[in-house]
Each structure stands twice: as structure tokens, then as C-alpha cells.
Design a protein around this motif. Structure first.
Motif, mmCIF file in Angstrom:
data_model
loop_
_atom_site.group_PDB
_atom_site.id
_atom_site.type_symbol
_atom_site.label_atom_id
_atom_site.label_comp_id
_atom_site.label_asym_id
_atom_site.label_seq_id
_atom_site.Cartn_x
_atom_site.Cartn_y
_atom_site.Cartn_z
ATOM 1 N N CYS A 56 0.847 -1.203 0.000
ATOM 2 C CA CYS A 56 0.000 0.000 0.000
ATOM 3 C C CYS A 56 0.875 1.243 0.000
ATOM 4 C CB CYS A 56 -0.898 0.041 1.231
ATOM 5 S SG CYS A 56 -2.004 -1.359 1.402
ATOM 6 N N ASP A 57 0.407 2.283 -0.687
ATOM 7 C CA ASP A 57 1.107 3.557 -0.592
ATOM 8 C C ASP A 57 0.421 4.437 0.450
ATOM 9 O OD1 ASP A 57 -1.146 4.678 -1.739
ATOM 10 O OD2 ASP A 57 -0.161 5.320 -3.587
ATOM 11 N N GLU A 58 0.887 5.669 0.582
ATOM 12 C CA GLU A 58 0.366 6.550 1.635
ATOM 13 C C GLU A 58 -1.071 6.997 1.380
ATOM 14 O OE1 GLU A 58 2.537 8.751 -1.525
ATOM 15 O OE2 GLU A 58 3.029 7.085 -0.185
ATOM 16 N N ALA A 141 13.859 -3.653 -15.813
ATOM 17 C CA ALA A 141 12.414 -3.746 -15.596
ATOM 18 C C ALA A 141 11.654 -3.705 -16.916
ATOM 19 C CB ALA A 141 11.935 -2.608 -14.694
ATOM 20 N N VAL A 142 10.492 -4.339 -16.905
ATOM 21 C CA VAL A 142 9.602 -4.355 -18.064
ATOM 22 C C VAL A 142 8.162 -4.278 -17.565
ATOM 23 C CG1 VAL A 142 9.542 -6.884 -18.088
ATOM 24 C CG2 VAL A 142 8.938 -5.653 -20.155
ATOM 25 N N GLU A 176 3.478 5.575 -26.117
ATOM 26 C CA GLU A 176 3.851 6.645 -25.176
ATOM 27 C C GLU A 176 3.163 6.461 -23.825
ATOM 28 O OE1 GLU A 176 1.546 8.189 -28.109
ATOM 29 O OE2 GLU A 176 2.960 6.660 -28.799
ATOM 30 N N LYS A 177 1.865 6.038 -23.859
ATOM 31 C CA LYS A 177 1.120 5.830 -22.613
ATOM 32 C C LYS A 177 1.698 4.657 -21.831
ATOM 33 C CE LYS A 177 -3.549 5.124 -20.776
ATOM 34 N NZ LYS A 177 -4.990 4.930 -21.119
ATOM 35 N N LEU A 178 2.084 3.591 -22.535
ATOM 36 C CA LEU A 178 2.664 2.433 -21.867
ATOM 37 C C LEU A 178 3.980 2.811 -21.202
ATOM 38 C CD1 LEU A 178 2.500 -0.595 -21.248
ATOM 39 C CD2 LEU A 178 3.666 -1.028 -23.421
ATOM 40 N N GLU A 179 4.763 3.639 -21.876
ATOM 41 C CA GLU A 179 6.032 4.084 -21.303
ATOM 42 C C GLU A 179 5.793 4.943 -20.064
ATOM 43 O OE1 GLU A 179 9.864 3.943 -20.679
ATOM 44 O OE2 GLU A 179 8.924 2.904 -22.375
ATOM 45 N N GLU A 180 4.738 5.767 -20.105
ATOM 46 C CA GLU A 180 4.374 6.577 -18.935
ATOM 47 C C GLU A 180 3.993 5.680 -17.756
ATOM 48 O OE1 GLU A 180 1.297 9.331 -19.834
ATOM 49 O OE2 GLU A 180 2.461 10.401 -21.351
ATOM 50 N N LYS A 181 3.193 4.640 -18.043
ATOM 51 C CA LYS A 181 2.796 3.691 -17.005
ATOM 52 C C LYS A 181 4.023 2.994 -16.430
ATOM 53 C CE LYS A 181 -1.778 3.859 -16.962
ATOM 54 N NZ LYS A 181 -2.535 4.192 -15.711
ATOM 55 N N HIS A 182 4.931 2.623 -17.296
ATOM 56 C CA HIS A 182 6.159 1.945 -16.868
ATOM 57 C C HIS A 182 6.926 2.805 -15.857
ATOM 58 C CE1 HIS A 182 9.714 -0.595 -17.186
ATOM 59 N NE2 HIS A 182 10.431 0.477 -17.446
ATOM 60 N N LYS A 183 7.093 4.071 -16.174
ATOM 61 C CA LYS A 183 7.814 4.980 -15.274
ATOM 62 C C LYS A 183 7.035 5.197 -13.976
ATOM 63 C CE LYS A 183 10.177 7.460 -18.987
ATOM 64 N NZ LYS A 183 10.310 8.753 -19.706
ATOM 65 N N HIS A 184 5.703 5.243 -14.105
ATOM 66 C CA HIS A 184 4.853 5.434 -12.918
ATOM 67 C C HIS A 184 4.986 4.260 -11.950
ATOM 68 C CE1 HIS A 184 1.385 6.508 -10.479
ATOM 69 N NE2 HIS A 184 0.853 5.323 -10.724
ATOM 70 N N GLN A 186 7.388 2.160 -11.695
ATOM 71 C CA GLN A 186 8.743 2.052 -11.145
ATOM 72 C C GLN A 186 8.854 2.747 -9.788
ATOM 73 O OE1 GLN A 186 11.231 3.403 -14.497
ATOM 74 N NE2 GLN A 186 12.266 1.424 -14.412
ATOM 75 N N LYS A 187 8.038 3.773 -9.583
ATOM 76 C CA LYS A 187 8.062 4.511 -8.318
ATOM 77 C C LYS A 187 7.630 3.631 -7.141
ATOM 78 C CE LYS A 187 6.883 8.825 -10.707
ATOM 79 N NZ LYS A 187 5.856 9.895 -10.848
ATOM 80 N N TYR A 188 6.834 2.598 -7.434
ATOM 81 C CA TYR A 188 6.341 1.726 -6.375
ATOM 82 C C TYR A 188 7.278 0.547 -6.090
ATOM 83 C CZ TYR A 188 1.773 4.014 -6.951
ATOM 84 O OH TYR A 188 0.745 4.919 -7.013
ATOM 85 N N SER A 189 8.293 0.371 -6.913
ATOM 86 C CA SER A 189 9.109 -0.848 -6.848
ATOM 87 C C SER A 189 9.836 -1.057 -5.525
ATOM 88 C CB SER A 189 10.121 -0.863 -7.996
ATOM 89 O OG SER A 189 9.462 -0.990 -9.231
#
Length: 242
Positions: A56-58, A141-142, A176-184, A186-189
Motif C-alpha cells: 500500500c502507498d500513503e 524492468a519491463v 507513449e502511454k505504456l512508457e508513462e505507465k512503466h515509469k509510474h 517504477q516509483k512503487y518498486s
């Protein structure tokens, strides 16, 4: 007496993803709640033990993490499953980490065991499978996107069905959207596990003890390997350490 297999479930308002942890990281069923139809069955990584945990995040957003430490190679891996609110897509963000002092070849197979018409996979990799040489301390990561497009094949010429699906997929999840999701994702990893749902092997816990005794860097914080997972299989090596 027959016992139902243990399942780990991740769901939102539209989809329900059922995992069978006893078979490694296997998505047994991705089901649409409205019509109760199963969309696909997918096997991730090796057919071996794995930990499952809720994260879970904050803000209260929850997702599912499967992870394990591979004794034979020293590879750390994690597969994180996301079902966002009102989404008809299952997003899977996978990270492989070489946490050793040597170069290794990291592999992550993905096997589609069953899928329905209109099922699609979109990935940040061309074929969706990882096979990459990792230097010490390096990670890779993928992100995969799983979903289903409803097309009436009866009113379409057969040769146009696949073309229509590919066009629809590019519209639903453009590159482009998939790449955005990928970066998003990654923040949770590196978010720590909130609740352990299923335990894997004891090799991660044993390796953590070895690192503590030798004053070596411990595993990244997102990996939870409780000492109680150490069993008979690790007993002999544990005795040598103590």
C-alpha cells in the motif's frame, strides 16, 4: 477429503485476477466480473516457489507483489500487479535485480497458457520476455499490459480480425502511454511489503542471515524474507553459519 487450492486475489470494480501461488507466479484466471468470462491464464517466470504480499502507498492504493530470491543464480526478482480503479487492464511491472558481485544472465519467461478471442498483451519489450546480461548491482524492468477487446468476429472478415485488434490495442494503450505507465509503476518498486499473503522458499532468509553475519549490504527494503521460512532444506547450511 479434497482441499481447494490457496488463491491470492487482486480485484477492482471490473476485473478479478486469481493467482495460484503453489504453482509459482501463475495468473490462473483474469475474470471479467460483469460477464464472468475468463480472459486468460498466464505463467510468469519459473514454476517455483514465490512470496506474495500486499503493498500500500500513503494514499491507500493497493497492489500485489510476487517476489523471490533464486539460490542458484543469486537473482532477486519481483512482479507487481496493478488493477487501477475502473480499469479493464491488468498491468504487470517486473523487475530483475543482480544483487551479487558477479555478472549474470537474467531470464524471465512469460507463458500464455490460455486466452480468449480478443485477448492481447502489450509490452515495453518487443516479445515481452527478458533475457539480459546484468552487471553487479544492475537491475532491469519491463511492464506488460493484459486485456481483452470485444470484437464481433462474425461481422468481420477473418483476415481483418487480427488487424482490427492490433489497431484497437494501439489506440487503447499507445506506446507513449505504456512508457508513462512503466515509469509510474517504477516509483512503487521499492515500497516495503504491507502484508505477507503467502511465503516462498527459505533461501532468501538464509542469505539475509549470511549477509548480516558477514557485515554485507542487506537486501533492498522491498524484499521481506521472514526467518521462520527457513526449513529443513536450509538447515544444514544454517548450521555451518552459526
Amino acid at each position: 477429503m479434497e482441499y481447494a487450492p490457496i488463491r491470492v486475489i487482486l480485484e477492482n470494480e471490473i476485473l478479478e485476477a486469481q493467482f495460484l501461488p503453489v504453482q509459482g507466479v501463475k495468473l490462473e484466471c483474469l475474470k471479467n466480473k460483469k460477464n464472468q468470462l475468463s480472459v486468460c491464464c498466464v505463467g510468469f517466470g519459473k514454476k517455483a516457489s514465490a512470496f506474495f504480499a500486499k503493498v500500500c502507498d500513503e494514499t491507500g492504493y493497493e497492489f500485489l507483489r510476487a517476489y523471490e530470491y533464486e539460490k542458484e543464480t543469486g537473482l532477486l526478482w519481483q512482479a507487481e500487479f496493478h488493477l487501477e480503479k475502473d480499469s479493464q487492464l491488468l498491468m504487470v511491472h517486473t523487475t530483475l535485480i543482480n544483487d551479487t558481485t558477479r555478472t549474470m544472465m537474467a531470464k524471465w519467461p512469460v507463458e500464455i497458457c490460455k486466452n480468449e478471442k480478443g485477448f492481447f498483451v502489450r509490452s515495453t519489450l518487443e516479445d515481452g520476455k527478458i533475457e539480459k546480461e546484468l552487471e553487479p548491482g544492475e537491475s532491469y524492468a519491463v511492464t506488460h499490459c493484459y486485456g481483452k477487446i470485444d470484437l464481433d468476429a462474425n461481422v468481420l472478415e477473418k483476415e481483418f480480425v487480427d488487424t482490427c485488434i492490433k489497431a484497437a490495442v494501439k489506440f487503447i494503450m499507445p506506446e507513449e502511454k505504456l512508457e508513462e505507465k512503466h515509469k509510474h509503476y517504477q516509483k512503487y518498486s521499492n515500497f516495503p511489503c504491507t502484508k505477507l499473503l503467502y511465503t516462498g522458499s527459505g533461501w532468501g532468509a538464509l542469505e539475509q542471515i549470511r549477509r548480516m553475519k558477514e557485515n554485507l549490504p542487506l537486501f533492498p527494503r522491498q524484499y521481506l524474507f521472514p526467518a521462520e521460512t527457513i526449513g529443513e532444506e536450509q538447515g544444514e547450511e544454517l548450521e555451518k553459519m552459526l
